[in-house]
Design a protein around this motif. Structure first.
Motif, PDB file in Angstrom:
ATOM      1  N   GLY A 471       5.262   0.197  -3.141  1.00 16.19           N
ATOM      2  CA  GLY A 471       6.254  -1.382  -3.420  1.00 16.19           C
ATOM      3  C   GLY A 471       5.684  -1.318  -2.507  1.00 16.19           C
ATOM      4  N   TRP A 472       6.783  -2.532  -1.642  1.00 12.66           N
ATOM      5  CA  TRP A 472       6.567  -3.293  -0.567  1.00 12.66           C
ATOM      6  C   TRP A 472       8.333  -3.223   0.693  1.00 12.66           C
ATOM      7  CZ3 TRP A 472       4.027  -4.363  -4.256  1.00 12.66           C
ATOM      8  CH2 TRP A 472       2.480  -5.136  -4.358  1.00 12.66           C
ATOM      9  N   THR A 473       8.034  -3.477   1.621  1.00 14.71           N
ATOM     10  CA  THR A 473       9.077  -2.939   1.919  1.00 14.71           C
ATOM     11  C   THR A 473       9.405  -4.435   2.378  1.00 14.71           C
ATOM     12  OG1 THR A 473       8.579  -1.020   3.184  1.00 14.71           O
ATOM     13  CG2 THR A 473      10.302  -2.490   3.988  1.00 14.71           C
ATOM     14  N   GLU A 474      10.614  -4.778   1.971  1.00 18.40           N
ATOM     15  CA  GLU A 474      11.262  -6.390   2.052  1.00 18.40           C
ATOM     16  C   GLU A 474      11.776  -6.263   3.440  1.00 18.40           C
ATOM     17  OE1 GLU A 474      10.100  -8.615   0.060  1.00 18.40           O
ATOM     18  OE2 GLU A 474       9.668  -7.417  -1.815  1.00 18.40           O
ATOM     19  N   SER A 475      11.963  -7.707   4.317  1.00 14.51           N
ATOM     20  CA  SER A 475      12.144  -7.582   5.234  1.00 14.51           C
ATOM     21  C   SER A 475      13.628  -7.072   5.715  1.00 14.51           C
ATOM     22  CB  SER A 475      12.873  -9.306   5.791  1.00 14.51           C
ATOM     23  OG  SER A 475      12.721  -9.948   4.535  1.00 14.51           O
ATOM     24  N   ASP A 476      14.798  -7.695   4.639  1.00 14.65           N
ATOM     25  CA  ASP A 476      16.054  -6.894   4.779  1.00 14.65           C
ATOM     26  C   ASP A 476      15.624  -5.202   4.496  1.00 14.65           C
ATOM     27  OD1 ASP A 476      14.974  -6.533   1.790  1.00 14.65           O
ATOM     28  OD2 ASP A 476      17.057  -7.097   1.524  1.00 14.65           O
ATOM     29  N   GLY A 477      14.648  -4.358   4.627  1.00 13.16           N
ATOM     30  CA  GLY A 477      14.713  -3.204   4.455  1.00 13.16           C
ATOM     31  C   GLY A 477      13.904  -2.509   3.332  1.00 13.16           C
ATOM     32  N   THR A 478      14.924  -2.867   1.863  1.00 12.46           N
ATOM     33  CA  THR A 478      14.820  -2.760   0.489  1.00 12.46           C
ATOM     34  C   THR A 478      13.238  -2.813   0.093  1.00 12.46           C
ATOM     35  OG1 THR A 478      15.007  -5.282  -0.207  1.00 12.46           O
ATOM     36  CG2 THR A 478      17.052  -3.757  -0.022  1.00 12.46           C
ATOM     37  N   ARG A 479      13.374  -1.677  -0.751  1.00 12.36           N
ATOM     38  CA  ARG A 479      12.049  -1.701  -1.339  1.00 12.36           C
ATOM     39  C   ARG A 479      11.797  -2.193  -2.577  1.00 12.36           C
ATOM     40  NH1 ARG A 479      11.142   4.141  -1.637  1.00 12.36           N
ATOM     41  NH2 ARG A 479       8.854   3.706  -2.542  1.00 12.36           N
ATOM     42  N   THR A 480      10.700  -2.767  -2.978  1.00 12.22           N
ATOM     43  CA  THR A 480      10.505  -3.746  -4.079  1.00 12.22           C
ATOM     44  C   THR A 480       9.431  -2.784  -5.035  1.00 12.22           C
ATOM     45  OG1 THR A 480       9.497  -5.781  -3.445  1.00 12.22           O
ATOM     46  CG2 THR A 480      11.982  -5.445  -3.183  1.00 12.22           C
ATOM     47  N   PHE A 481       9.170  -3.724  -6.088  1.00 14.32           N
ATOM     48  CA  PHE A 481       8.121  -3.268  -6.789  1.00 14.32           C
ATOM     49  C   PHE A 481       7.161  -4.576  -7.194  1.00 14.32           C
ATOM     50  CE2 PHE A 481       5.582  -1.958 -11.014  1.00 14.32           C
ATOM     51  CZ  PHE A 481       5.025  -0.958 -10.828  1.00 14.32           C
ATOM     52  N   ARG A 482       8.233  -5.035  -7.488  1.00 15.72           N
ATOM     53  CA  ARG A 482       7.168  -6.356  -8.245  1.00 15.72           C
ATOM     54  C   ARG A 482       6.651  -6.096  -9.312  1.00 15.72           C
ATOM     55  NH1 ARG A 482       4.875  -8.996  -2.459  1.00 15.72           N
ATOM     56  NH2 ARG A 482       6.610  -8.333  -0.805  1.00 15.72           N
ATOM     57  N   PRO A 483       7.637  -5.832 -10.677  1.00 16.57           N
ATOM     58  CA  PRO A 483       6.565  -5.493 -11.840  1.00 16.57           C
ATOM     59  C   PRO A 483       5.892  -6.676 -12.394  1.00 16.57           C
ATOM     60  CG  PRO A 483       9.209  -5.880 -11.534  1.00 16.57           C
ATOM     61  CD  PRO A 483       8.916  -6.257 -10.216  1.00 16.57           C
ATOM     62  N   GLY A 484       6.536  -7.920 -12.240  1.00 16.51           N
ATOM     63  CA  GLY A 484       5.436  -9.044 -13.089  1.00 16.51           C
ATOM     64  C   GLY A 484       4.455  -9.430 -12.034  1.00 16.51           C
ATOM     65  N   LEU A 485       3.773  -8.399 -10.950  1.00 18.15           N
ATOM     66  CA  LEU A 485       2.841  -8.917 -10.449  1.00 18.15           C
ATOM     67  C   LEU A 485       1.522  -8.777 -10.771  1.00 18.15           C
ATOM     68  CD1 LEU A 485       2.994 -10.873  -7.624  1.00 18.15           C
ATOM     69  CD2 LEU A 485       2.311  -8.582  -6.430  1.00 18.15           C
ATOM     70  N   PRO A 486       0.783  -9.577 -11.062  1.00 23.21           N
ATOM     71  CA  PRO A 486      -0.257  -9.009 -11.832  1.00 23.21           C
ATOM     72  C   PRO A 486      -1.111  -8.574 -10.294  1.00 23.21           C
ATOM     73  CG  PRO A 486      -0.458 -11.696 -11.542  1.00 23.21           C
ATOM     74  CD  PRO A 486       0.963 -11.232 -10.823  1.00 23.21           C
ATOM     75  N   VAL A 487      -2.027  -7.619 -11.780  1.00 32.44           N
ATOM     76  CA  VAL A 487      -2.700  -6.217 -10.672  1.00 32.44           C
ATOM     77  C   VAL A 487      -4.031  -6.652 -10.819  1.00 32.44           C
ATOM     78  CG1 VAL A 487      -3.262  -3.512 -10.477  1.00 32.44           C
ATOM     79  CG2 VAL A 487      -0.737  -4.374 -11.121  1.00 32.44           C
ATOM     80  N   ASN A 488      -5.085  -6.820  -9.412  1.00 32.32           N
ATOM     81  CA  ASN A 488      -5.901  -6.544  -9.555  1.00 32.32           C
ATOM     82  C   ASN A 488      -6.730  -5.841  -8.916  1.00 32.32           C
ATOM     83  OD1 ASN A 488      -5.589  -9.331  -8.737  1.00 32.32           O
ATOM     84  ND2 ASN A 488      -5.522  -9.222  -6.424  1.00 32.32           N
TER      85      ASN A 488
END
Ligand SMILES: [Zn+2]
Length: 505
Positions: A471-488
């Motif tokens: 996933g991603w580390t966001e600026s507030d320190g949390t991690r996100t998966f971004r489930p709805g993001l299209p996959v390249n």
């Protein structure tokens, strides 16, 4: 009722633009030369320069305002092509002559379309005080939610907005609201950008071209898409009447709409553009989800492929040179024969890392990752997959392994929707099922944007537990998966590479 005009925008607002494409970026129109080219392992591709590509996928949202009954024709065309749209509803119009019924809305939603807010009575919100504006916006949302819909996005009546209107939309709990006329259009805004960024710079006024008018031709519609493909990004097209002989300014014929949608579906098939609802484009909801209700009884004991060579062979693809992100992963795909890419007219091979991955591509990737097992496809379980469909064998193999179940349509048939692009959560489900549905009970969500109520919660959590997705580390320190993001395509390479590292043959 007329709402054909939209405010003229202050040109100064157009200064903050998405970055220009890199020099030599291919022009989207050139892709029209390769419509129909298969996705993988294709031979010659005509007219595409070797090393360049769009930086981002292009996402098109087809939106329909006011709940006009003639939009049912559009909905039927969309469904026939496996596409979905967003219908912005003015709630007091529903069940009146000339407008959709609540039963129509239920059908639209059941077909995967999004229902959005468009006020209660279609006022110019900028003429109302804050209290009245909030009532128009909030009551449209609560009414639609009371009818059973998930409503997260709004469109301003007449595209008229100001600070009061924006506050109303935000305070009522909408995530975004669509403007009009801020992107390049056939008859205006020639110097405007061609696509909105994702996420949008101002979610309370997302930029879109002018609404589609009766003067628009098929070429005009296509140009909004192909122009956007030069930069990538998001284009929302706004339709009113899909009919003949109604509102003379905002009507296009069902035949024109069908032609455009047919063309769009082909572009989805060749990976240049994907059609999403607004909610899907923004990652609020999964793009057409493989029906999770019908959990297959999987017996997927895929034969793993030989373990990958740890050091990939020299760059196989000119568009993924040494040192580029995911070079190792993409090269591994090539070395294993999982992806062969495209052979360009100059003899080079390209991987097209930034092209969105579609469901049929995923079928081919998984089949090859399994070692291309001997398999003779029988009768297709999917109404939209025939022996003439590209990757017929791979798609049926995927179904035979319980990795995909497709969708159950209203008429009782099942469909696979081979050309629909996949999102991150769907890839998680594919990988998890490919692994044989391992027993796994998440103790807590590893991602701030994934909850136990999220689609594919178990699958996504399992993926993280195995190091297949970070996933991603966001600026507030949390991690996100971004489930709805299209996959390249390059991101698919990363998923499969990590899967193979976690579960080597
Ligand atoms: Zn409207």
């Amino acid at each position: 009722m007329r709402w054909s005009k939209h405010p003229v925008r202050n040109q100064a607002r157009h200064l903050a633009e998405p970055p220009e494409p890199s020099a030599g970026g291919w022009h989207g129109r050139r892709w029209t030369a390769i419509v129909g080219v298969l996705l993988l392992a294709v031979s010659t591709v005509v007219g595409v320069a070797g090393t360049s590509k769009a930086a981002e996928p292009t996402i098109v949202s087809l939106t329909f305002d006011d709940g006009l009954v003639s939009q049912l024709a559009a909905a039927q065309a969309l469904k026939a092509h496996g596409l979905v749209g967003t219908f912005y509803i003015t709630t007091s119009f529903i069940d009146n002559s000339g407008f959709l019924t609540r039963a129509n809305l239920n059908t639209l939603a059941a077909d995967g379309n999004e229902i959005g807010g468009h006020s209660v009575t279609h006022p110019d919100l900028t003429t109302l005080n804050a209290t009245a504006a909030r009532a128009e916006v909030c009551n449209s949302k609560t009414t639609l939610e009371g009818w059973g819909f998930t409503v997260t996005n709004f469109a301003y009546p007449f595209a008229a907005e100001n600070a009061t209107a924006q506050s109303a939309v935000r305070d009522c709990g909408f995530a975004t609201s669509r403007g009009l006329g801020d992107l390049r259009s056939p008859a205006s805004c020639a110097d405007c950008p061609v696509a909105e960024s994702l996420p949008p710079a101002n979610p309370m006024v997302t930029r879109a071209p002018d609404q589609v008018a009766s003067s628009w031709t098929l070429a005009d519609l296509q140009a909004r898409v192909t122009d956007a493909e030069t930069t990538g990004g998001w284009v929302q097209l706004t339709f009113h009447e899909i009919a003949v002989g109604t509102d003379p300014s905002l009507t296009i014929s069902p035949a024109l709409f069908e032609s455009f949608v047919t063309w769009l579906a082909a572009r989805t098939a060749n990976g240049t553009t994907s059609v999403r609802t607004v909610a899907q484009a923004l990652g609020q909801s999964p793009a057409p989800a493989p029906s999770p209700s019908s959990s297959p009884s999987p017996s997927p004991s895929p034969t793993p492929s030989p373990s990958p060579s740890p050091s990939p062979s020299p760059a196989s693809f000119v568009d993924v040179p040494v040192g580029s992100p995911l070079y190792t992963e993409v090269s591994w795909m090539a070395s294993q024969g999982i992806s062969t890419g495209w052979r360009e007219s100059d003899g080079t091979r390209t991987f097209r890392p930034g092209v969105a991955a579609s469901r049929d591509m995923m079928a081919a990737f998984f089949y090859r990752l399994a070692g291309s097992p001997a398999y003779t496809p029988g009768t297709s379980p999917f109404a939209d997959v025939t022996p003439q469909t590209p990757f017929y064998k791979e798609i049926l193999w995927l179904a035979s392994q319980g990795i995909t179940t497709g969708w159950e349509e209203a008429n009782g048939t099942r469909t696979f929707r081979p050309t629909v692009a996949v999102n991150r959560d769907q890839v998680a489900a594919f990988v998890y099922r490919f692994a044989g549905n391992p027993a796994y009970t998440p103790t807590a969500s590893p991602f701030a944007d994934i909850s136990p109520q999220s689609a594919f919660y178990t699958e996504i959590s399992w993926l993280a537990s195995q190091g297949i997705s970070n996933g991603w580390t966001e600026s507030d320190g949390t991690r996100t998966f971004r489930p709805g993001l299209p996959v390249n395509r390059d991101q698919v390479a990363a998923f499969l590479f990590r899967y193979n590292s976690a579960f080597p043959a």
